[in-house]
Motif scaffolding. Structure first.
Motif, PDB file in Angstrom:
ATOM      1  N   LEU A 190       0.831  -1.204   0.000  1.00 34.20           N
ATOM      2  CA  LEU A 190       0.000   0.000   0.000  1.00 34.20           C
ATOM      3  C   LEU A 190       0.866   1.254   0.000  1.00 34.20           C
ATOM      4  CD1 LEU A 190      -2.651   1.557   0.236  1.00 34.20           C
ATOM      5  CD2 LEU A 190      -2.651   1.056   2.700  1.00 34.20           C
ATOM      6  N   ARG A 191       1.845   1.313   0.902  1.00 41.17           N
ATOM      7  CA  ARG A 191       2.643   2.539   1.007  1.00 41.17           C
ATOM      8  C   ARG A 191       3.626   2.703  -0.154  1.00 41.17           C
ATOM      9  NH1 ARG A 191       5.260  -0.605   5.210  1.00 41.17           N
ATOM     10  NH2 ARG A 191       7.477  -0.896   4.754  1.00 41.17           N
ATOM     11  N   GLU A 192       4.153   1.600  -0.688  1.00 38.87           N
ATOM     12  CA  GLU A 192       5.134   1.738  -1.754  1.00 38.87           C
ATOM     13  C   GLU A 192       4.488   2.024  -3.102  1.00 38.87           C
ATOM     14  OE1 GLU A 192       8.104  -1.229  -1.969  1.00 38.87           O
ATOM     15  OE2 GLU A 192       8.859  -0.822   0.055  1.00 38.87           O
ATOM     16  N   GLY A 193       3.229   1.680  -3.254  1.00 41.37           N
ATOM     17  CA  GLY A 193       2.551   1.964  -4.515  1.00 41.37           C
ATOM     18  C   GLY A 193       1.750   3.253  -4.517  1.00 41.37           C
ATOM     19  N   TRP A 194       1.722   3.922  -3.376  1.00 41.33           N
ATOM     20  CA  TRP A 194       0.955   5.165  -3.246  1.00 41.33           C
ATOM     21  C   TRP A 194       1.797   6.309  -3.796  1.00 41.33           C
ATOM     22  CZ3 TRP A 194      -2.722   5.753   1.469  1.00 41.33           C
ATOM     23  CH2 TRP A 194      -3.519   6.892   1.316  1.00 41.33           C
ATOM     24  N   THR A 195       1.742   6.500  -5.086  1.00 45.64           N
ATOM     25  CA  THR A 195       2.655   7.433  -5.769  1.00 45.64           C
ATOM     26  C   THR A 195       1.928   8.636  -6.361  1.00 45.64           C
ATOM     27  OG1 THR A 195       2.433   6.080  -7.757  1.00 45.64           O
ATOM     28  CG2 THR A 195       4.326   5.646  -6.336  1.00 45.64           C
ATOM     29  N   GLY A 196       0.877   9.077  -5.709  1.00 45.80           N
ATOM     30  CA  GLY A 196       0.141  10.224  -6.219  1.00 45.80           C
ATOM     31  C   GLY A 196      -0.937  10.656  -5.250  1.00 45.80           C
ATOM     32  N   SER A 197      -1.922  11.375  -5.768  1.00 43.71           N
ATOM     33  CA  SER A 197      -3.018  11.906  -4.953  1.00 43.71           C
ATOM     34  C   SER A 197      -4.213  10.961  -5.016  1.00 43.71           C
ATOM     35  CB  SER A 197      -3.416  13.286  -5.456  1.00 43.71           C
ATOM     36  OG  SER A 197      -2.320  14.184  -5.385  1.00 43.71           O
ATOM     37  N   SER A 198      -4.878  10.791  -3.882  1.00 38.55           N
ATOM     38  CA  SER A 198      -5.873   9.726  -3.746  1.00 38.55           C
ATOM     39  C   SER A 198      -7.309  10.222  -3.758  1.00 38.55           C
ATOM     40  CB  SER A 198      -5.624   8.962  -2.443  1.00 38.55           C
ATOM     41  OG  SER A 198      -5.810   9.837  -1.332  1.00 38.55           O
ATOM     42  N   LYS A 223      -4.782   4.273 -10.868  1.00 30.90           N
ATOM     43  CA  LYS A 223      -4.666   2.892 -10.384  1.00 30.90           C
ATOM     44  C   LYS A 223      -5.470   2.727  -9.108  1.00 30.90           C
ATOM     45  CE  LYS A 223      -0.155   3.797  -8.186  1.00 30.90           C
ATOM     46  NZ  LYS A 223       1.262   3.388  -8.155  1.00 30.90           N
ATOM     47  N   VAL A 224      -5.772   1.473  -8.776  1.00 32.30           N
ATOM     48  CA  VAL A 224      -6.616   1.156  -7.638  1.00 32.30           C
ATOM     49  C   VAL A 224      -5.903   0.136  -6.754  1.00 32.30           C
ATOM     50  CG1 VAL A 224      -7.833  -0.676  -8.885  1.00 32.30           C
ATOM     51  CG2 VAL A 224      -8.949   0.449  -6.929  1.00 32.30           C
ATOM     52  N   TYR A 225      -6.129   0.245  -5.463  1.00 31.63           N
ATOM     53  CA  TYR A 225      -5.464  -0.643  -4.503  1.00 31.63           C
ATOM     54  C   TYR A 225      -6.284  -1.907  -4.291  1.00 31.63           C
ATOM     55  CZ  TYR A 225      -3.489  -2.352  -0.117  1.00 31.63           C
ATOM     56  OH  TYR A 225      -2.919  -3.133   0.860  1.00 31.63           O
ATOM     57  N   ASP A 226      -5.615  -3.047  -4.390  1.00 35.60           N
ATOM     58  CA  ASP A 226      -6.211  -4.361  -4.134  1.00 35.60           C
ATOM     59  C   ASP A 226      -5.895  -4.731  -2.688  1.00 35.60           C
ATOM     60  OD1 ASP A 226      -6.872  -7.026  -3.890  1.00 35.60           O
ATOM     61  OD2 ASP A 226      -6.129  -7.598  -5.867  1.00 35.60           O
ATOM     62  N   THR A 227      -6.913  -4.619  -1.820  1.00 35.00           N
ATOM     63  CA  THR A 227      -6.703  -4.841  -0.390  1.00 35.00           C
ATOM     64  C   THR A 227      -6.275  -6.274  -0.084  1.00 35.00           C
ATOM     65  OG1 THR A 227      -8.411  -3.187   0.078  1.00 35.00           O
ATOM     66  CG2 THR A 227      -7.761  -4.624   1.889  1.00 35.00           C
ATOM     67  N   GLU A 228      -6.904  -7.251  -0.731  1.00 34.15           N
ATOM     68  CA  GLU A 228      -6.614  -8.651  -0.437  1.00 34.15           C
ATOM     69  C   GLU A 228      -5.183  -9.037  -0.786  1.00 34.15           C
ATOM     70  OE1 GLU A 228      -9.421 -11.263  -2.190  1.00 34.15           O
ATOM     71  OE2 GLU A 228     -11.150 -10.448  -1.088  1.00 34.15           O
ATOM     72  N   ASN A 229      -4.663  -8.514  -1.896  1.00 32.09           N
ATOM     73  CA  ASN A 229      -3.329  -8.898  -2.347  1.00 32.09           C
ATOM     74  C   ASN A 229      -2.264  -7.856  -2.055  1.00 32.09           C
ATOM     75  OD1 ASN A 229      -4.181 -11.421  -3.696  1.00 32.09           O
ATOM     76  ND2 ASN A 229      -5.286 -10.034  -5.083  1.00 32.09           N
ATOM     77  N   ASP A 230      -2.643  -6.761  -1.365  1.00 35.28           N
ATOM     78  CA  ASP A 230      -1.708  -5.690  -1.020  1.00 35.28           C
ATOM     79  C   ASP A 230      -0.893  -5.247  -2.241  1.00 35.28           C
ATOM     80  OD1 ASP A 230      -0.402  -3.817   0.559  1.00 35.28           O
ATOM     81  OD2 ASP A 230       1.207  -5.217   1.092  1.00 35.28           O
ATOM     82  N   CYS A 231      -1.612  -4.905  -3.305  1.00 29.11           N
ATOM     83  CA  CYS A 231      -0.932  -4.461  -4.519  1.00 29.11           C
ATOM     84  C   CYS A 231      -1.820  -3.449  -5.242  1.00 29.11           C
ATOM     85  CB  CYS A 231      -0.599  -5.642  -5.433  1.00 29.11           C
ATOM     86  SG  CYS A 231      -2.064  -6.479  -6.104  1.00 29.11           S
ATOM     87  N   TRP A 232      -1.238  -2.767  -6.209  1.00 32.28           N
ATOM     88  CA  TRP A 232      -1.952  -1.765  -6.996  1.00 32.28           C
ATOM     89  C   TRP A 232      -2.106  -2.262  -8.424  1.00 32.28           C
ATOM     90  CZ3 TRP A 232      -3.701   2.914  -4.943  1.00 32.28           C
ATOM     91  CH2 TRP A 232      -3.244   3.222  -3.648  1.00 32.28           C
ATOM     92  N   GLU A 233      -3.266  -1.974  -9.020  1.00 28.54           N
ATOM     93  CA  GLU A 233      -3.505  -2.340 -10.405  1.00 28.54           C
ATOM     94  C   GLU A 233      -3.899  -1.114 -11.209  1.00 28.54           C
ATOM     95  OE1 GLU A 233      -6.159  -5.509 -11.071  1.00 28.54           O
ATOM     96  OE2 GLU A 233      -5.073  -6.964  -9.817  1.00 28.54           O
ATOM     97  N   THR A 234      -3.279  -0.946 -12.351  1.00 31.79           N
ATOM     98  CA  THR A 234      -3.642   0.149 -13.249  1.00 31.79           C
ATOM     99  C   THR A 234      -4.992  -0.159 -13.874  1.00 31.79           C
ATOM    100  OG1 THR A 234      -1.310   0.581 -13.738  1.00 31.79           O
ATOM    101  CG2 THR A 234      -2.947   1.468 -15.276  1.00 31.79           C
TER     102      THR A 234
END
Length: 405
Positions: free
Chosen positions: A289-297, A316-327
Motif C-alpha cells: 500500500l505505502r510503496e505503490g501510493w505514488t500520487g493523490s488519492s 490505479k486502484v489498490y487491491d486490499t486482499e493482495n496488497d498491490c496496486w492495479e492500473t
C-alpha cells in the motif's frame, strides 16, 4: 513590515487566528439596502401580485431560478425587486436552495497566484461549469498556500482550513477556519493544540483528524488530535509510531490512512501509518500500500484510487486482499492537466484540478469479471476536460473540496 491600507468604507483586516473575528462577505449588501433582502418584503410583493415569473406559480418559478449559475446573478438582480431580493445575497440564495432540498455538488478550489502568491478560493458549478468566488480567508500575513490542510463535510456544506505556515519565517500555524456555504462566510474556530504545517487530515464520522507535519522548530511531528465540529473543541489522540510529514491521506473503511509519499530520487522507501478511531490505535501501513501510493488519492465505490505522478499519470486502484496496486483500464490523465494538481471525488466521479485550474473529470466504471473464478475488482475510466477561463490562467491549486449546496 507589511503595511495594509484600509479604506474608511471597509472593515479592517484582522490578523490570522483572531478568535473574536468573523469575515463578512464582500458581496453582502450594505445596511441601507438590507430591506430589499427582508423575507417579509418578498412576501408583501408576492401578495401584491408581483410574480417571480409572470404566468408561473411562484413555487415553479423559484425552483427554476435557483438553478441559475451564480455568475449570472448580477444581471438577474436588475429584472425586478423580487429577483433583486433573491439574487442580491448569496447567503439567501443558498438558504432557499437548502429549503427546497437542492443537493448539487460544487467544487471548491484553494489556489494561489503563481506570480504574487496571493491565495483565494474559486468555486466551480459542476452543473453549468461556471466559476465564481467566495469571500477571502482572513489572512493578513503572507502564508504558504501548500502548508494548509483543507477538509470538508460535503453534505453539510462546510469546509475547514487548518494549520499552514507563514512564508517569511516558515513558522507553522495552529489556525482553524470554517466556511459555511449557507451563510457564505468564514468563522475563526478554536485553534489546534499544536501548530503544524504539511500534515495529514481527514474526516471520519463528522470528526476532523490531523496528524504529523512540521512543528515550530521545523522538526517532524508524531502527535495527532481530533476536532469535534459541533463542540468546537480539540483533544489529543495517541501519537503515531513515527515522526512524519504527510504527503497524502485518505479515509478508507473508517480508518485514516497517511502516507509520506515517494520523492525523487527514490533513496528510501516511504513510511505510512493507519489510525482506527474504533480502537484508538495506530498501525504501520502495509508494504504494498505505502510503496505503490505514488500520487493523490480518492475513494470511489469503497476503493482507494490514486492519480499517479510517476507512471504517465495513469489511474490505479489498490487491491486490499493482495496488497498491490492495479492500473485501471482507460486513457491516462489528459495532457491539459499539468502538475501540481489536486484530487477529490463525488459518487463515481474523480475530479483532478491542474495548473491554471483546468479540470479533468474521471468517470469510474466498475467492470464485470470475465469469468466466474475471477474475483478481482476491475475498473475503467473515461475522462472529460473542462477548460478554465483565461482569467484563472495564473492560478495553481493546492486543495480541492466537494460541498453540496
Amino acid at each position: 513590515m507589511q503595511r495594509i491600507r484600509v479604506s474608511s468604507r471597509q472593515s479592517p483586516v484582522h490578523k490570522l487566528g483572531d478568535s473574536q473575528m468573523t469575515l463578512s462577505p464582500k458581496f453582502r449588501l450594505a445596511a441601507m439596502q438590507s430591506s430589499l433582502l427582508d423575507p417579509s418584503l418578498d412576501y408583501e410583493l408576492s401578495m401584491k401580485g408581483d410574480s417571480l415569473i409572470p404566468g408561473l406559480p411562484d413555487d415553479i418559478a423559484l425552483n427554476s431560478l435557483l438553478r441559475l449559475p451564480v455568475d449570472d446573478h448580477t444581471h438577474c438582480r436588475a429584472v425586478c425587486k423580487r429577483w433583486y431580493s433573491l439574487f442580491g445575497s448569496k447567503e439567501r440564495f443558498f438558504t432557499r436552495r437548502k429549503e427546497l432540498g437542492f443537493h448539487d455538488p460544487w467544487l471548491f478550489v484553494f489556489a494561489s497566484h503563481k506570480c504574487t502568491g496571493n491565495i483565494q478560493w474559486k468555486v466551480l458549478n459542476l452543473t453549468h461549469f461556471s466559476w465564481h468566488s467566495i469571500p477571502p480567508m482572513p489572512c493578513k500575513d503572507k502564508v504558504c498556500p501548500h502548508g494548509f490542510r483543507c477538509v470538508s463535510i460535503p453534505r453539510e456544506g462546510i469546509l475547514f482550513v487548518c494549520g499552514g505556515s507563514l512564508t517569511a519565517v516558515d513558522s507553522p500555524l495552529n489556525l482553524v477556519l470554517k466556511y459555511e456555504v449557507q451563510k457564505n462566510r468564514w468563522t475563526v474556530m478554536k485553534k489546534m493544540i499544536t501548530a503544524r504545517s504539511f500534515f495529514a487530515s481527514g474526516v471520519i464520522d463528522g470528526m476532523i483528524y490531523v496528524a504529523g507535519g512540521n512543528s515550530t522548530d521545523l522538526f517532524e511531528l508524531d502527535s495527532a488530535e481530533v476536532l469535534d465540529p459541533s463542540k468546537g473543541t480539540w483533544r489529543s489522540i495517541p501519537s503515531m509510531d513515527t515522526n512524519m510529514v504527510a504527503y497524502d491521506a485518505a479515509v478508507l473503511n473508517g480508518k485514516l490512512l497517511i502516507t509520506e509519499g515517494w520523492f525523487w530520487p527514490f533513496y528510501v522507501a516511504p513510511r505510512g501509518q493507519i489510525y482506527d478511531p474504533r480502537t484508538n490505535n495506530w498501525e504501520t501501513m502495509a508494504e504494498g500500500l505505502r510503496e505503490g501510493w505514488t500520487g493523490s488519492s480518492a475513494v470511489v465505490h469503497g476503493n482507494l484510487f490514486v492519480v499517479s505522478e510517476h507512471e504517465r499519470t495513469k489511474l490505479k486502484v489498490y487491491d486490499t486482499e493482495n496488497d498491490c496496486w492495479e492500473t485501471i483500464e482507460g486513457p491516462p490523465l489528459p495532457d491539459q492537466i499539468c502538475k501540481p494538481f489536486s484530487v477529490n471525488c463525488s459518487d463515481c466521479r474523480i475530479f483532478v484540478v491542474g495548473r491554471n485550474l483546468h479540470l479533468a473529470i474521471g468517470y469510474i466504471i466498475r467492470l464485470c469479471p470475465r469469468n466466474s473464478t475471477d474475483n478481482r475488482l476491475k475498473f475503467s475510466v473515461q475522462w472529460q476536460v473542462v477548460v478554465a477561463p483565461e482569467t484563472l490562467s495564473n492560478l495553481t491549486p493546492s486543495s480541492a473540496q466537494i460541498l453540496f449546496a
